[in-house]
Design an enzyme around this catalytic site. Structure first.
Site, PDB file in Angstrom:
ATOM      1  N   HIS A   1      30.909  21.147   5.128  1.00  0.00           N
ATOM      2  CA  HIS A   1      31.731  19.935   5.076  1.00  0.00           C
ATOM      3  C   HIS A   1      31.660  19.275   3.706  1.00  0.00           C
ATOM      4  O   HIS A   1      30.643  19.349   3.029  1.00  0.00           O
ATOM      5  CB  HIS A   1      31.213  18.902   6.092  1.00  0.00           C
ATOM      6  CG  HIS A   1      31.367  19.305   7.514  1.00  0.00           C
ATOM      7  ND1 HIS A   1      32.592  19.489   8.104  1.00  0.00           N
ATOM      8  CD2 HIS A   1      30.444  19.552   8.479  1.00  0.00           C
ATOM      9  CE1 HIS A   1      32.414  19.819   9.375  1.00  0.00           C
ATOM     10  NE2 HIS A   1      31.127  19.876   9.623  1.00  0.00           N
TER      11      HIS A   1
ATOM     12  N   ILE B   1      30.960  25.184   9.278  1.00  0.00           N
ATOM     13  CA  ILE B   1      31.778  24.606   8.214  1.00  0.00           C
ATOM     14  C   ILE B   1      30.873  23.912   7.199  1.00  0.00           C
ATOM     15  O   ILE B   1      29.948  23.188   7.568  1.00  0.00           O
ATOM     16  CB  ILE B   1      32.814  23.615   8.785  1.00  0.00           C
ATOM     17  CG1 ILE B   1      33.779  24.399   9.682  1.00  0.00           C
ATOM     18  CG2 ILE B   1      33.565  22.899   7.677  1.00  0.00           C
ATOM     19  CD1 ILE B   1      34.722  23.529  10.453  1.00  0.00           C
TER      20      ILE B   1
HETATM   21  C1  LIG Z   1      28.732  22.733  18.265  1.00  0.00           C
HETATM   22  C2  LIG Z   1      28.134  22.385  16.941  1.00  0.00           C
HETATM   23  C3  LIG Z   1      28.892  22.492  15.791  1.00  0.00           C
HETATM   24  C4  LIG Z   1      28.339  22.195  14.551  1.00  0.00           C
HETATM   25  N1  LIG Z   1      29.079  22.399  13.440  1.00  0.00           N
HETATM   26  C5  LIG Z   1      28.523  22.192  12.214  1.00  0.00           C
HETATM   27  C6  LIG Z   1      29.259  22.464  11.053  1.00  0.00           C
HETATM   28  O1  LIG Z   1      30.390  22.950  11.117  1.00  0.00           O
HETATM   29  N2  LIG Z   1      28.698  22.205   9.847  1.00  0.00           N
HETATM   30  C7  LIG Z   1      27.446  21.678   9.748  1.00  0.00           C
HETATM   31  O2  LIG Z   1      27.006  21.443   8.630  1.00  0.00           O
HETATM   32  N3  LIG Z   1      26.710  21.436  10.840  1.00  0.00           N
HETATM   33  C8  LIG Z   1      27.220  21.685  12.075  1.00  0.00           C
HETATM   34  N4  LIG Z   1      26.493  21.440  13.199  1.00  0.00           N
HETATM   35  C9  LIG Z   1      25.169  20.867  13.054  1.00  0.00           C
HETATM   36  C10 LIG Z   1      24.095  21.843  12.674  1.00  0.00           C
HETATM   37  O3  LIG Z   1      24.199  23.035  13.397  1.00  0.00           O
HETATM   38  C11 LIG Z   1      22.747  21.191  12.925  1.00  0.00           C
HETATM   39  O4  LIG Z   1      22.726  19.932  12.325  1.00  0.00           O
HETATM   40  C12 LIG Z   1      21.615  22.004  12.370  1.00  0.00           C
HETATM   41  O5  LIG Z   1      21.655  23.324  12.824  1.00  0.00           O
HETATM   42  C13 LIG Z   1      20.302  21.364  12.757  1.00  0.00           C
HETATM   43  O6  LIG Z   1      19.269  22.169  12.261  1.00  0.00           O
HETATM   44  P1  LIG Z   1      17.776  21.861  12.645  1.00  0.00           P
HETATM   45  O7  LIG Z   1      16.956  22.765  11.807  1.00  0.00           O
HETATM   46  O8  LIG Z   1      17.551  20.415  12.559  1.00  0.00           O
HETATM   47  O9  LIG Z   1      17.673  22.207  14.196  1.00  0.00           O
HETATM   48  P2  LIG Z   1      17.454  23.588  14.958  1.00  0.00           P
HETATM   49  O10 LIG Z   1      18.265  24.655  14.412  1.00  0.00           O
HETATM   50  O11 LIG Z   1      17.605  23.301  16.400  1.00  0.00           O
HETATM   51  O12 LIG Z   1      15.955  23.942  14.639  1.00  0.00           O
HETATM   52  C14 LIG Z   1      14.855  23.296  15.233  1.00  0.00           C
HETATM   53  C15 LIG Z   1      13.814  24.325  15.519  1.00  0.00           C
HETATM   54  O13 LIG Z   1      12.611  23.703  15.886  1.00  0.00           O
HETATM   55  C16 LIG Z   1      11.961  24.520  16.801  1.00  0.00           C
HETATM   56  N5  LIG Z   1      10.987  23.708  17.523  1.00  0.00           N
HETATM   57  C17 LIG Z   1      11.213  22.661  18.323  1.00  0.00           C
HETATM   58  N6  LIG Z   1      10.051  22.165  18.790  1.00  0.00           N
HETATM   59  C18 LIG Z   1       9.056  22.923  18.277  1.00  0.00           C
HETATM   60  C19 LIG Z   1       7.637  22.907  18.374  1.00  0.00           C
HETATM   61  N7  LIG Z   1       7.013  21.998  19.114  1.00  0.00           N
HETATM   62  N8  LIG Z   1       6.934  23.846  17.724  1.00  0.00           N
HETATM   63  C20 LIG Z   1       7.568  24.790  16.963  1.00  0.00           C
HETATM   64  N9  LIG Z   1       8.915  24.835  16.827  1.00  0.00           N
HETATM   65  C21 LIG Z   1       9.645  23.911  17.475  1.00  0.00           C
HETATM   66  C22 LIG Z   1      13.076  25.026  17.661  1.00  0.00           C
HETATM   67  O14 LIG Z   1      12.696  26.231  18.337  1.00  0.00           O
HETATM   68  C23 LIG Z   1      14.188  25.242  16.659  1.00  0.00           C
HETATM   69  O15 LIG Z   1      14.257  26.573  16.188  1.00  0.00           O
HETATM   70  C24 LIG Z   1      27.012  21.734  14.449  1.00  0.00           C
HETATM   71  C25 LIG Z   1      26.252  21.626  15.609  1.00  0.00           C
HETATM   72  C26 LIG Z   1      26.785  21.965  16.843  1.00  0.00           C
HETATM   73  C27 LIG Z   1      25.941  21.906  18.048  1.00  0.00           C
END
Ligand SMILES: Cc1cc2nc3c(=O)[nH]c(=O)nc-3n(C[C@H](O)[C@H](O)[C@H](O)COP(=O)(O)OP(=O)(O)OC[C@H]3O[C@@H](n4cnc5c(N)ncnc54)[C@H](O)[C@@H]3O)c2cc1C
Ligand SMILES: Cc1cc2nc3c(=O)[nH]c(=O)nc-3n(C[C@H](O)[C@H](O)[C@H](O)COP(=O)(O)OP(=O)(O)OC[C@H]3O[C@@H](n4cnc5c(N)ncnc54)[C@H](O)[C@@H]3O)c2cc1C
Lengths: 412, 482
Positions: B64, B62
């Protein structure tokens, strides 16, 4: 939902009969109709090769040829295609019917472009699929190595019987002849079959040498990237883990009813196929349905027989015959799972196909209309949940076509 | 610009970067893309074999508005800005978005009494267009709701989006604008230094002046590598069910629960692929790899979903999955600059990171400047136009012009999702090709439908294994194809 068409749009064409699906049911319908002079009979098949599911069943079990030699699935499929072509039907492969542009007009995608095909009659013969893991709500991780029999068979047909494309150690879920087919396919590919897991109290068929866990359910898939095992709760309520890198979910069929639903045609609650009468007519004048689309898997010969049988009503329709307003609904009650056809139309007494929910030994079957029993008879043998039983025309001979719903019930 | 998946990392001068972003989720990819506008040497490092393979692939998708954020927090601001930025970017890059609007449906008096307060909170967050609906209007707007719906708060602007295309668009644009993407490359140790920090992986060592931690669930563990212990990430699991497309006509808006004493409740939302999603659960766990679903979780969702939209349960389920939110015990993000370390932590991006991603990236650019980054003059990014995976926009199998140019787009391979051979082949030669069948599914939807590969699994696999074919370019797909 209507979908946008961009650029140039679709070519509009007309045919007399359009058959969707070149499996045993669609091909035999096309052969019979083309031979009967129905005009242009065109069969659409979305796969690259016509023939339907038997193409992937490389073993006997599909009747016999003219000399009485057992036919394998692929040989049966080739013969069905040949007969349709010889009768004068056009069989087009790699062509998908994707929706409706009108009551008898289908939207079609082909490598040659988009088409809208209007037909005097449409015969839907799109088959069925097995429910995958998700539809069975099996919890756990989402690793590779989780298949249905359909994907297993096609994988073997595509890549050959080799473990590197399947796995080394498999568990088969299901207990009926399709599960046995999966076990054979796996073994022929050199895959070790660790166990068969079935919810049935006893397996339907023998699984030479493979341990069978009865009354059991898969409670969780384990492993990241690749499946590492499955958790199984046995008949005794205890949960254990079976190590495996492959699990094959077999059986549990659901009709591929997308076009039926896209048209808004009513579904039969017991089968999830379209409601038809004994002439295979759906609720839309000019649209018919045959084969596994009606109720999941029956033997190919049953599907092919339905294909031949639909021809009469299709020809009537093409000749301008009336479309029956409605019929008398027929329903099954527990312990019967379903009965087809779901409607009795204007034709004379017809046979019924009945499927039980569980094993029934010498049951008494009753056909009732408006609360009054029409027929009550003890069947000689045993009914089993993986096989249908046909009740002859005498079972429906007393039905009042102006009366209320008909019910089929069973007691042991 | 390059994408590596195997083999040794570059050495010598080629291993020296101005900024390395660790973690190619939606957040890290957005940051790399923002940095790619400047004449800098940038690398994006990811432990998995694909971008967006962590939480970013498994959420509720979503976009938001932030109407219900805690007013005054950084999250509230970045979600509001991110909604605007991503909405505009999606149009430009071809990411499917459907602005369906949300309804917060009240099922009891207590919930109904909460609605005006939610409207006030929305107002404090800058959203003045919410509106209260009575039971009759609600029933007219959502005729398939179960009995007992008393009213709703309507929130215009809440939208559904494709999360896979979003991450992939950012990363693709970053790579095409000069960023090096190193997949299968977990950073295992950091040796802080001056002018270069050394990042140790099993494939070699990279050196960077500035470092960004965008490690999602592992942001705390990565902080520990540079000696910081500012917060702990507790994974909060959300399980979800996706229903077959036949359910799509049952619901017109995003149906959100009214938060209350009994917890957050579940939502029912259409997806841009034409399915309906039910979930998520909210379970605090210890295990950051626990992305499995459970029998209790799925049963609970079905029970709640059945009360909201009874007819939903008659439809087949096409997917069950779970994602882990990065909770840190604070109702806000944990984004911090550590100038002495030339290091920025982007942590605690809880359940809004997809929406906020572009705004987070802009915010992080500012923090990098605080850490001493002088990015130089900005220049335009290489354009991207992503393949459309959304049902509300034309798909190749219905595109007569495209099929006339290349019949491969008239050959459907995955029948449930109507994915053509042309789309699969285009994905295989794209800037960031898929590393496996799951990556191919996220780029094309192939194998993602109701049969889950029963019909097409073997064929899709054969195309994947055949790999890119000589003489085929994604250019046939249209201008700016990835
Ligand atoms: C059930 C659920 C529903 C959600 N619904 C929504 C929604 O509707 N709308 C919305 O806006 N957000 C939503 N979110 C939130 C959103 O999905 C997250 O906030 C977002 O995906 C976070 O992205 P990120 O890049 O921080 O994390 P991630 O996608 O987890 O990326 C982090 C990456 O870092 C890598 N990594 C970790 N450690 C290392 C390392 N040491 N070396 C190299 N790589 C590493 C991992 O492999 C991973 O790929 C939802 C989350 C969940 C769980
Ligand atoms: C594992 C297994 C083992 C079996 N073993 C035996 C056996 O030993 N003996 C036996 O007699 N029977 C056997 N059967 C049953 C038999 O194969 C089926 O009953 C028979 O194939 C049903 O025929 P059908 O025409 O209804 O459907 P199908 O054979 O499924 O054909 C349907 C066709 O429609 C096409 N189609 C679907 N939608 C569209 C669309 N929108 N546009 C264009 N084309 C479309 C499909 O691609 C398919 O080719 C077995 C079945 C299975 C699964």
């Amino acid at each position: 939902m209507t979908r946008a068409v961009r650029g140039g749009g679709a070519v509009t064409r007309a045919v007399d009969v359009l058959v969707v699906g070149a499996g045993p049911a669609g091909l035999s319908a096309a052969a019979r109709l083309a031979a009967a002079g129905a005009g242009r009979v065109e069969v659409l098949e979305r796969e690259a090769t016509a023939g339907g599911v038997p193409r992937h069943c490389a073993r006997p079990g599909f009747g016999a040829d003219a000399l009485g030699r057992a036919l394998t699935g692929p040989a049966y499929a080739r013969r069905a295609v040949r007969e349709a072509l010889r009768a004068g039907a056009a069989v087009r492969t790699g062509v998908s019917a994707t929706g409706w542009a009108g009551p008898l007009t289908l939207e079609v995608t082909a490598p040659t472009g988009l088409e809208r095909i209007r037909a005097g009659a449409v015969v839907l013969a799109t088959g069925a699929r097995e429910r995958p893991r998700s539809a069975r709500l099996v919890p756990g991780t989402r690793p590779a190595g989780v298949l249905t029999t359909g994907e297993l068979q096609r994988t073997v047909a595509r890549f050959g019987p080799r473990t590197e494309h399947i796995g080394r150690r498999a568990v088969v879920v299901g207990g009926d002849p399709v599960a046995r087919g999966a076990v054979r396919t796996l073994r022929a590919a050199g895959v070790d079959v660790a166990a068969v897991v079935t919810g049935l109290p006893s397996p339907a068929v023998a699984f030479a040498g493979v341990p069978v866990l009865v009354g059991a359910v898969v409670t969780e898939l384990l492993g990241r990237g690749r499946l590492s095992g499955i958790a199984v709760r046995g008949g005794d309520g205890r949960t254990s883990v079976l190590r495996c890198d492959t699990v094959v979910f077999t059986g549990d069929w659901i009709p591929d009813h997308e076009l039926v639903r896209a048209h808004g045609l009513p579904l039969h609650p017991g089968t999830r196929g379209p409601v038809t009468d004994q002439g295979f007519r759906t609720a839309e004048p000019g649209v018919f349905a045959v084969g596994n689309l009606l109720r999941g898997v029956e033997p190919a010969l049953v599907a092919a027989a339905e294909g031949r049988a639909v021809a009469r009503a299709v020809l009537e329709r093409l000749a301008g015959g009336p479309w029956p307003a409605s019929g008398v609904p027929v329903a099954a009650t527990a312990p019967l799972r379903w009965v087809t056809p779901g409607l009795l139309g204007p034709e004379a007494a017809t046979s019924l196909l009945v499927r039980p929910e569980r094993r029934l030994v010498r049951p008494v079957l009753t056909v009732t209309q408006d609360g009054a029993p029409l027929r009550r008879e003890r069947l000689g043998g045993t009914l089993v949940p993986w096989r249908s039983v046909r009740l002859g025309a005498r079972w429906t001979s007393g039905v009042d076509l102006a009366g209320g719903p008909v019910t089929v019930s069973a007691e042991e | 610009m390059s994408v590596t998946r195997t083999g040794p990392l570059p050495t010598g001068e080629a291993s020296e970067y101005d900024v390395v972003v660790v973690g190619a989720g939606v957040v890290g990819s957005a940051i790399a893309r923002a940095l790619a506008r400047y004449p800098l040497r940038i690398a994006l490092m990811e432990a998995a074999n694909d971008v967006g393979d962590g939480t970013s692939k498994a959420n509720t998708a979503i976009l938001h508005t932030g109407f219900d954020a805690a007013p005054g927090t950084l999250e509230a601001r970045l979600v509001r800005e991110g909604h605007r930025l991503l909405g505009a970017y999606a149009r430009e890059a071809g990411i499917p978005v459907e602005p369906l609007g949300a309804l917060l449906v009240a099922w009891d008096e207590e919930q109904r009494a909460t609605l005006p307060r939610l409207a006030e909170k929305a107002e404090r967050n800058g959203h003045r267009t919410t509106r209260l609906l009575g039971a009759t209007e609600l029933a007219a707007r959502e005729p398939h709701l179960g009995p007992g719906a008393l009213g709703a708060l309507e929130v215009p602007g809440e939208s559904v989006i494709c999360p896979w295309t979003t991450t992939l668009a950012y990363a693709t644009q970053a790579v095409r604008s000069g960023v090096d993407l190193h997949l299968n490359c977990r950073v295992e140790k950091v040796r802080p230094g001056d002018p270069y920090h050394r990042l140790v992986t099993r494939r070699g060592v990279l050196r960077t002046r500035l470092l960004v931690n965008a490690c999602g669930l592992h942001a705390d563990a990565f902080d520990a590598l540079v000696g910081r212990e500012d917060f702990t990430v507790t994974p909060r699991r959300g399980q979800l069910l996706v229903f077959d497309k036949f359910a799509r006509d049952l619901v017109r808006h995003i149906l959100l629960p009214v938060p209350g004493a009994l917890g957050k409740g579940v939502l029912i939302s259409p997806t841009v692929y034409g399915n309906v999603m039910l979930g998520p659960t909210a379970e605090d766990l210890d295990d950051k790899t626990a992305t499995g679903t459970t029998a209790e979780g799925l049963a609970g969702l079905r029970e709640q979903g059945g009360r909201i939209l009874p007819a939903l349960l008659d439809e087949e389920v096409t997917a069950v999955y779970a994602g882990l939110r990065a909770a840190t015990g604070q109702e806000d993000y944990r984004i911090a600059a550590h100038p002495a370390l030339r290091y920025v932590t982007v942590g605690g991006i809880r359940s809004t990171g997809l929406t906020a991603s572009l705004a987070i990236a802009e915010h992080v650019l500012g923090l990098l400047a605080d850490c001493g980054l002088d990015p130089g003059p900005a220049r335009p990014l290489a354009p991207v136009r992503m393949p459309n995976l959304g049902e509300a926009f034309p798909r190749p199998y219905r595109d007569a012009e495209l099929i006339a140019r290349d019949p491969e787009f008239g050959t459907i391979v995955c029948h449930c999702e109507r994915v053509t051979r042309g789309e699969i082949r285009a994905a295989l030669v794209s800037t960031i090709p898929p590393g496996g069948l799951d990556g191919l599914r996220r780029r094309t939807r192939a194998r993602g439908g109701r049969c889950q590969g029963h019909h097409c699994g073997a064929e899709v696999r054969a195309l994947f294994e055949e790999g890119p074919r000589e003489g085929r370019s994604a250019g046939r797909y249209g201008k700016g194809a990835p």
